[in-house]
Design a protein around this motif. Sequence first.
Motif, short mmCIF file in Angstrom:
data_model
loop_
_atom_site.label_atom_id
_atom_site.label_comp_id
_atom_site.label_asym_id
_atom_site.label_seq_id
_atom_site.Cartn_x
_atom_site.Cartn_y
_atom_site.Cartn_z
N ARG A 136 0.91 -1.14 0.00
CA ARG A 136 0.10 -0.18 -0.08
C ARG A 136 0.82 1.30 -0.04
N PRO A 137 1.16 1.64 -1.07
CA PRO A 137 2.09 3.10 -1.25
C PRO A 137 1.67 3.97 -0.53
N SER A 138 0.26 4.19 -0.26
CA SER A 138 0.03 5.45 0.49
C SER A 138 0.37 5.40 1.97
N LEU A 139 0.98 4.46 2.46
CA LEU A 139 1.44 4.18 3.72
C LEU A 139 3.00 4.78 3.71
N ALA A 140 3.54 5.11 2.77
CA ALA A 140 4.99 5.65 2.60
C ALA A 140 5.32 6.70 3.23
N GLU A 141 4.35 7.78 3.20
CA GLU A 141 4.59 8.89 4.02
C GLU A 141 4.46 8.72 5.46
N HIS A 142 3.77 7.77 5.77
CA HIS A 142 3.77 7.50 7.20
C HIS A 142 4.88 6.48 7.83
N CYS A 143 5.59 5.93 6.98
CA CYS A 143 6.70 4.97 7.33
C CYS A 143 7.81 5.45 8.23
N VAL A 144 8.36 6.58 8.02
CA VAL A 144 9.16 7.22 8.90
C VAL A 144 8.74 7.14 10.39
N GLY A 145 7.69 7.73 10.48
CA GLY A 145 6.95 7.85 11.96
C GLY A 145 6.45 6.31 12.54
N SER B 209 20.70 -3.61 17.29
CA SER B 209 21.45 -4.63 16.56
C SER B 209 20.38 -5.19 15.54
N TYR B 210 18.99 -4.68 15.43
CA TYR B 210 18.13 -5.14 14.72
C TYR B 210 18.16 -3.96 13.42
N ALA B 211 18.66 -2.81 13.55
CA ALA B 211 18.75 -1.67 12.83
C ALA B 211 18.92 -2.13 11.48
N ARG B 212 18.16 -1.65 10.38
CA ARG B 212 18.40 -1.98 9.12
C ARG B 212 17.67 -0.77 8.20
N PRO B 213 18.02 -0.52 6.82
CA PRO B 213 17.33 0.59 6.46
C PRO B 213 15.98 0.57 5.78
N VAL B 214 14.89 0.31 6.78
CA VAL B 214 13.52 0.46 6.28
C VAL B 214 13.23 1.78 6.53
N CYS B 215 12.69 2.40 5.78
CA CYS B 215 12.11 4.03 5.83
C CYS B 215 13.40 4.80 6.22
N ASP B 216 14.44 4.65 5.33
CA ASP B 216 15.68 5.22 5.79
C ASP B 216 16.45 4.62 7.02
N THR B 217 16.76 5.50 7.96
CA THR B 217 17.11 4.95 9.22
C THR B 217 16.50 5.49 10.25
N SER B 218 15.11 5.50 10.21
CA SER B 218 14.10 5.88 10.97
C SER B 218 14.14 4.97 12.24
N TYR B 219 14.02 3.57 12.01
CA TYR B 219 13.87 2.63 13.20
C TYR B 219 15.31 2.92 14.10
N ALA B 220 16.57 3.34 13.57
CA ALA B 220 17.60 3.52 14.30
C ALA B 220 17.48 4.74 15.06
N THR B 221 16.66 5.71 14.43
CA THR B 221 16.65 7.08 15.07
C THR B 221 15.65 7.07 16.21
N GLY B 222 14.53 5.93 15.99
CA GLY B 222 13.89 5.94 17.14
C GLY B 222 14.61 5.16 18.49
N VAL B 223 15.62 4.20 17.88
CA VAL B 223 16.14 3.64 19.15
C VAL B 223 17.11 4.53 19.79
N ALA B 224 17.74 5.59 19.11
CA ALA B 224 18.73 6.47 19.61
C ALA B 224 18.13 7.48 20.49
N SER B 225 16.74 7.62 20.17
CA SER B 225 15.93 8.83 20.96
C SER B 225 15.62 8.39 22.34
N MET B 226 15.75 6.98 22.39
CA MET B 226 15.35 6.22 23.75
C MET B 226 16.72 5.85 24.42
N GLY B 227 17.75 5.83 23.77
CA GLY B 227 18.97 5.24 24.39
C GLY B 227 19.90 6.21 24.88
#
Length: 137
Positions: free
Chosen positions: A90-99, A119-137
């Motif tokens: 569903r490409p309409s979800l792409a704009e929300h992928c980062v969040g 350790s699970y970080a990978r380039p899904v929606c750029d580096t947003s997952y890693a950014t979420g991890v970093a904001s909590m760590g």
Amino acid sequence: MTHTARRIGRSLALVLPVVLVLSGTLAVTMVPWADTSSSQILTASAEGVSAPAKPRAAHEVLRDQLVGDLQQGQAPDDVLTHLQQEVNRRPSLAEHCVGIARALGRAAVDAYGPTKAQSYARPVCDTSYATGVASMG
């Protein structure tokens, strides 16, 4: 004869809706399968009724589902794969992928701690997952 039929038709047109509404109201006042031991009786009343719930957006439903999967022990890499599949489907979800990916990163930190979550970080929606991890760590 035609005049009499019209008069009967008009009378039914006026009376029938009232009868149907009243019988429906009485029917939901008490149903035989309901537990009548408590004081809760269903009545057809508009009192205390809130506005109807708005349907939730697809990205909110997906985010909550994926965060719930993480909280129930599903591995973050599986959840990230599911996110990528949904965005592809569903490409309409792409704009929300980062969040969504950031929310998954934060939830992974809560579930696994910052080091294991990273350790699970990978380039899904750029580096947003890693950014979420970093904001909590």
